[in-house]
Design an enzyme around this catalytic site. Sequence first.
Site: not given
Ligand code: IMP
Length: 485
Positions: A27, A55
Amino acid sequence: MQSNEERLKSILKDHQTLTVVGGNWGDEGKGKVIDLIMENFEIVVRFSGGANAGHTVYTPAGKKLVSHLIPCGLAQNKTCVLSRGEFFNLELFLKELEESKKILGGKLADIHIDHQAPLWTPYHRYFEHYIESMRGETKIGTTSKGIGPLEGLYKLRLAPLVGFLFEPELLKSSLDSLYKVLSPSFEYLKSQNLLDEAIPSPEEVSKQLLASAPLIKEFVSDTGYFLDQALHDGKRILFEGAQATGLDAWWGTYPYVSSGNSTAAGAALGTGLPVSSFGSPLLVVKTLPTRVGFGPFPSEMWDRQLAMDFAKEHTELFTDKTAAAPFLAEKLRKINSGEAAPSEMSQYFQVLGDERGATTGRGRSIGFLDIPWLLYAIRVNGPKYIALTRFDMLSGIKSMSVVVAYKYDGKVLPKGQLPASWELKDVETVTEDWPCFAEDIGDIDDESRLPRSAQEFLARLQKHLGVPILLVGTGPGREAMVVRN
Ligand code: IMP
């Protein structure tokens, strides 16, 4: 005088490729940075993650487009590549394509999807639900897009691949294996009433996938070969990072990470291009870093769960500017008079920056500018430039605490070194108060118009980081960016 576009053009002219990666926990505003620089490139490539990313970019006509799977290049009619390193979700891809068509008035860029990218199925979603339920207290707080199961099961050699959509036998047998391996977890979910939908059989999943497969056939190919040819033909390629250094499966805060290779090295792994094709990347960092989900965040202002709950319970402050105005004015007054509790400081920046996830809508927790973390991100990614986003968040603030070192076990850690990820929660932060700027720098797009104190802040930060801060974000609008000399 050169415009920002002209200045960027001359800076980027020698870059046949450029990788953009996040320096914090996602982010950071990578979409906005890519939006600004992509006119200098012909091809935009996603190399890791999947539908967990979000994005935000704008079309040349100024229409907003939020992309999760398709590279941001779609907004500017660039050739878009979803490479092998990006997990592919057919259902979401088609939805995104339809929405994008509407926004772009039917015109679509040239899209390439790798034939050997791991393919999402509903089983990945159920399995993620199972894992997160079993972890209890130690759950990661994922985006629930099945990313962890996709990567994990891929490495266990259990992934259906995009190309199987055109090989019904292969698709069926890979779904059968997946189902057999995962079915005890499905049984558990059912027995505990943790799922309120029926689990489809491999036949049903296969039927559904095969029904939509013809819609993407024209896009599917060997993207590694395509990109290699494009480089040889002198095409200019932008590699669009997703997630960030802190969420990288190997170099992030394991196990509180996503499952892809989200540092700059991931661009080579995900595309199959030789490492020599990549120069030093552009690292995008947030002036006040944020984190969603769980896991260590050394410079965090407040409590993660409380910050997330605050955003959920006070949506009006995030959506209604009139409701937010007195709230922000009062908190700013307290921050500047030194009366604000950490919770209030966090709330101020959460509301000011509308810090809610583009993919999940969850509230993001805020941290102070964290130099030791950035030095680590610089060590791991080796950037040539930095883009500092949301610098305008410091407008009107007299002075701000900045983390300048970490102490672990009573000792100051050397620059670029972190303790092990499980020790990170115990680091002590060493802070300094840095003067900020009384003026509102919102929407300034020219360095010479930044107040002197803001320029001094940037110079001081750059000295600590040892990498040029090329871009500075000054507001949510696409023009609100300073390209520094
Ligand atoms: P996952 O990618 O869904 O497996 O989530 C794993 C961790 O990465 C969690 O804490 C999510 O909140 C974080 N996360 C995954 N993608 C993003 C993103 O695009 N922005 C911020 N946090 C993310």
